[in-house]
Design a protein around this motif. Structure first.
Motif, PDB file in Angstrom:
ATOM      1  N   GLU A 282       0.837  -1.200   0.000  1.00 12.80           N
ATOM      2  CA  GLU A 282       0.000   0.000   0.000  1.00 12.80           C
ATOM      3  C   GLU A 282       0.874   1.254   0.000  1.00 12.80           C
ATOM      4  O   GLU A 282       1.103   1.887   1.039  1.00 12.80           O
ATOM      5  CB  GLU A 282      -0.943  -0.020   1.202  1.00 12.80           C
ATOM      6  N   ILE A 283       1.368   1.600  -1.176  1.00 11.76           N
ATOM      7  CA  ILE A 283       2.198   2.784  -1.354  1.00 11.76           C
ATOM      8  C   ILE A 283       1.649   3.591  -2.523  1.00 11.76           C
ATOM      9  O   ILE A 283       1.302   3.024  -3.557  1.00 11.76           O
ATOM     10  CB  ILE A 283       3.670   2.399  -1.643  1.00 11.76           C
ATOM     11  N   ASN A 284       1.569   4.877  -2.369  1.00 15.09           N
ATOM     12  CA  ASN A 284       1.169   5.741  -3.470  1.00 15.09           C
ATOM     13  C   ASN A 284       2.373   6.128  -4.310  1.00 15.09           C
ATOM     14  O   ASN A 284       3.508   6.220  -3.807  1.00 15.09           O
ATOM     15  CB  ASN A 284       0.488   7.002  -2.944  1.00 15.09           C
ATOM     16  N   ALA A 285       2.125   6.357  -5.580  1.00 15.37           N
ATOM     17  CA  ALA A 285       3.200   6.712  -6.495  1.00 15.37           C
ATOM     18  C   ALA A 285       2.669   7.602  -7.611  1.00 15.37           C
ATOM     19  O   ALA A 285       1.476   7.572  -7.942  1.00 15.37           O
ATOM     20  CB  ALA A 285       3.835   5.456  -7.092  1.00 15.37           C
ATOM     21  N   SER A 286       3.567   8.391  -8.170  1.00 10.37           N
ATOM     22  CA  SER A 286       3.276   9.174  -9.375  1.00 10.37           C
ATOM     23  C   SER A 286       4.039   8.552 -10.535  1.00 10.37           C
ATOM     24  O   SER A 286       5.130   8.009 -10.350  1.00 10.37           O
ATOM     25  CB  SER A 286       3.730  10.630  -9.199  1.00 10.37           C
ATOM     26  N   LEU A 287       3.474   8.624 -11.714  1.00 12.94           N
ATOM     27  CA  LEU A 287       4.167   8.129 -12.900  1.00 12.94           C
ATOM     28  C   LEU A 287       4.672   9.329 -13.689  1.00 12.94           C
ATOM     29  O   LEU A 287       3.911  10.247 -13.994  1.00 12.94           O
ATOM     30  CB  LEU A 287       3.238   7.271 -13.760  1.00 12.94           C
ATOM     31  N   ILE A 288       5.960   9.336 -13.986  1.00 15.95           N
ATOM     32  CA  ILE A 288       6.542  10.455 -14.729  1.00 15.95           C
ATOM     33  C   ILE A 288       7.226   9.962 -15.994  1.00 15.95           C
ATOM     34  O   ILE A 288       7.791   8.873 -16.043  1.00 15.95           O
ATOM     35  CB  ILE A 288       7.531  11.261 -13.876  1.00 15.95           C
ATOM     36  N   MET A 289       7.155  10.799 -17.023  1.00 22.10           N
ATOM     37  CA  MET A 289       7.773  10.535 -18.317  1.00 22.10           C
ATOM     38  C   MET A 289       8.608  11.756 -18.707  1.00 22.10           C
ATOM     39  O   MET A 289       8.164  12.592 -19.499  1.00 22.10           O
ATOM     40  CB  MET A 289       6.707  10.286 -19.377  1.00 22.10           C
ATOM     41  N   PRO A 290       9.798  11.909 -18.156  1.00 21.93           N
ATOM     42  CA  PRO A 290      10.587  13.117 -18.409  1.00 21.93           C
ATOM     43  C   PRO A 290      10.856  13.392 -19.888  1.00 21.93           C
ATOM     44  O   PRO A 290      10.928  14.547 -20.309  1.00 21.93           O
ATOM     45  CB  PRO A 290      11.888  12.841 -17.658  1.00 21.93           C
ATOM     46  N   ASP A 291      10.990  12.330 -20.694  1.00 18.45           N
ATOM     47  CA  ASP A 291      11.238  12.489 -22.126  1.00 18.45           C
ATOM     48  C   ASP A 291      10.065  11.990 -22.968  1.00 18.45           C
ATOM     49  O   ASP A 291      10.230  11.635 -24.135  1.00 18.45           O
ATOM     50  CB  ASP A 291      12.511  11.734 -22.531  1.00 18.45           C
ATOM     51  N   GLY A 292       8.885  11.940 -22.378  1.00 18.48           N
ATOM     52  CA  GLY A 292       7.730  11.457 -23.119  1.00 18.48           C
ATOM     53  C   GLY A 292       7.597   9.949 -23.033  1.00 18.48           C
ATOM     54  O   GLY A 292       8.423   9.257 -22.417  1.00 18.48           O
ATOM     55  N   ILE A 293       6.579   9.430 -23.663  1.00 17.13           N
ATOM     56  CA  ILE A 293       6.247   8.013 -23.532  1.00 17.13           C
ATOM     57  C   ILE A 293       7.298   7.107 -24.160  1.00 17.13           C
ATOM     58  O   ILE A 293       7.372   5.911 -23.856  1.00 17.13           O
ATOM     59  CB  ILE A 293       4.856   7.727 -24.126  1.00 17.13           C
ATOM     60  N   ASN A 294       8.142   7.648 -25.044  1.00 16.95           N
ATOM     61  CA  ASN A 294       9.190   6.841 -25.678  1.00 16.95           C
ATOM     62  C   ASN A 294      10.511   6.891 -24.921  1.00 16.95           C
ATOM     63  O   ASN A 294      11.484   6.251 -25.328  1.00 16.95           O
ATOM     64  CB  ASN A 294       9.405   7.297 -27.120  1.00 16.95           C
ATOM     65  N   GLY A 295      10.560   7.652 -23.836  1.00 17.26           N
ATOM     66  CA  GLY A 295      11.774   7.726 -23.031  1.00 17.26           C
ATOM     67  C   GLY A 295      11.663   6.882 -21.780  1.00 17.26           C
ATOM     68  O   GLY A 295      10.774   6.037 -21.642  1.00 17.26           O
ATOM     69  N   ARG A 296      12.558   7.111 -20.838  1.00 23.34           N
ATOM     70  CA  ARG A 296      12.516   6.393 -19.567  1.00 23.34           C
ATOM     71  C   ARG A 296      11.255   6.792 -18.805  1.00 23.34           C
ATOM     72  O   ARG A 296      10.881   7.967 -18.787  1.00 23.34           O
ATOM     73  CB  ARG A 296      13.742   6.725 -18.714  1.00 23.34           C
ATOM     74  N   ILE A 297      10.639   5.816 -18.148  1.00 22.62           N
ATOM     75  CA  ILE A 297       9.402   6.051 -17.410  1.00 22.62           C
ATOM     76  C   ILE A 297       9.597   5.543 -15.984  1.00 22.62           C
ATOM     77  O   ILE A 297      10.182   4.479 -15.760  1.00 22.62           O
ATOM     78  CB  ILE A 297       8.210   5.337 -18.081  1.00 22.62           C
ATOM     79  N   TYR A 298       9.106   6.324 -15.023  1.00 19.52           N
ATOM     80  CA  TYR A 298       9.315   5.973 -13.620  1.00 19.52           C
ATOM     81  C   TYR A 298       8.025   6.079 -12.817  1.00 19.52           C
ATOM     82  O   TYR A 298       7.178   6.939 -13.085  1.00 19.52           O
ATOM     83  CB  TYR A 298      10.338   6.923 -12.974  1.00 19.52           C
ATOM     84  N   LEU A 299       7.896   5.185 -11.833  1.00 18.13           N
ATOM     85  CA  LEU A 299       6.956   5.383 -10.745  1.00 18.13           C
ATOM     86  C   LEU A 299       7.769   5.948  -9.584  1.00 18.13           C
ATOM     87  O   LEU A 299       8.779   5.351  -9.182  1.00 18.13           O
ATOM     88  CB  LEU A 299       6.304   4.059 -10.321  1.00 18.13           C
TER      89      LEU A 299
END
Length: 331
Positions: A282-299
């Motif tokens: 039970e952890i909340n997270a944000s999803l980020i795409m610093p270089d858009g959907i074709n770049g690295r993606i992080y929670l």
């Protein structure tokens, strides 16, 4: 008082006026001297002692290079991959591992007291000043006065200037050593003056919050910032993930409304980078795409949001986090 004012104006002009200055440059210097007079009076009105103000303002002069740096910040867009190559090279990781071990006892003690894992303290230290080696050589007061005079962000830099006066008045550093980046960031932690007043710590108890030369004060100040801004010692920063081809990119971002449970992201098809399911916790997270959907993606978790309060660049937050991960594994 008139004689005092004329005295520091004369000193200032002697320092900065050169015979080869063009007419436009002379006009700019005259305008700055007028602005400096206003700052002088505002410092007196703020309660700083007249002799202190006179002595300090005798060292303040216009820094055209600072204004030029502010106006000509690089606009070229680089990718996160390129950014990480420059910010987290192997040699920096090696130094981070070595310095974590060298200061392990002190870092462990501070980490426990403030609830911050030592590897993140070291990662921020390394990212901000190359572990104290690159602190900047611009006189802080002159840089801040020049940026306030420029006018684009006058209120911001005037507030920083007044905070810098307080730092000097409290004798945390001598004025001849009071240097930093062109934008006024100072010391091994690269705090702006207002951040210094809020977060800097005199950990060794010598009466000075020495973020320039005392490791204990540097580490404790970094840890105090993170702890004060919501750092969670029992959690990490985030993880790289993958998303399905039809993923709705509108779900990404650091807005509070997009800070969702991991179960939500699992339902959206988000997976660990190796393809496995997300942790069932039970952890909340944000999803980020610093270089858009074709770049690295992080929670990213709460601790990443805390790093954003240090510096609002997602590239910065990822580079600090990545460096901390590499320091943790030792390579």
């Amino acid at each position: 008082m008139i004689r005092i004012m004329l005295s520091w104006l004369y000193v200032s002009l002697c320092v900065i006026a050169l015979p080869t200055l063009a007419g436009d440059d002379n006009t700019e210097l005259a305008k700055f001297d007028h602005y400096k007079t206003q700052l002088y009076n505002e410092a007196l009105e703020a309660g700083f002692a007249p002799q202190f103000v006179e002595d300090v303002f005798a060292t303040v002069y216009y820094r055209a290079t600072v204004v030029k740096a502010d106006k000509n910040q690089p606009e070229k867009k680089i990718t996160l991959d390129t950014y990480l190559e420059t910010r987290v090279p192997d040699w920096k990781v090696e130094q981070g591992v070595t310095l974590l071990e060298a200061h392990r006892q002190l870092l462990t003690k501070i980490g426990r007291e403030y609830g911050v894992q030592p590897r993140f303290i070291v990662a921020l230290w390394g990212n901000e000043s190359n572990f104290g080696r690159l602190q900047g050589s611009y006189p802080v007061l002159s840089a801040l006065a020049s940026l306030a005079f420029e006018g684009r962000r006058e209120a911001l830099f005037k507030a920083q200037f007044m905070a810098a006066l307080t730092i000097l008045q409290e004798n945390h550093i001598a004025i001849e050593d009071f240097n930093g980046s062109w934008a006024g960031a100072m010391g091994q932690s690269q705090f702006m003056p207002t951040s210094f007043l809020q977060y800097a710590v005199d950990y060794d108890g010598d009466g000075r919050k020495d973020i320039w030369g005392t490791p204990a004060d540097v580490f404790a100040s970094i840890a105090n910032f993170l702890s004060s801004e919501g750092w969670q010692n029992d959690a990490t920063w985030g993880r790289q993930v993958t998303v399905p081809a039809d993923f709705d990119a509108q779900l990404s971002g650091l807005d509070k409304s997009k800070f969702k449970p991991l179960a939500f992201w699992q339902q959206q098809g988000v997976r660990r980078f190796n393809g496995n399911d997300l942790p069932d916790v039970e952890i909340n997270a944000s999803l980020i795409m610093p270089d858009g959907i074709n770049g690295r993606i992080y929670l990213v978790y709460q601790n990443f949001h805390t790093l954003m309060k240090w510096n609002r660049s997602s590239y910065f937050g990822i580079s600090v986090s990545y460096l901390s991960e590499r320091i943790k594994r030792g390579n």
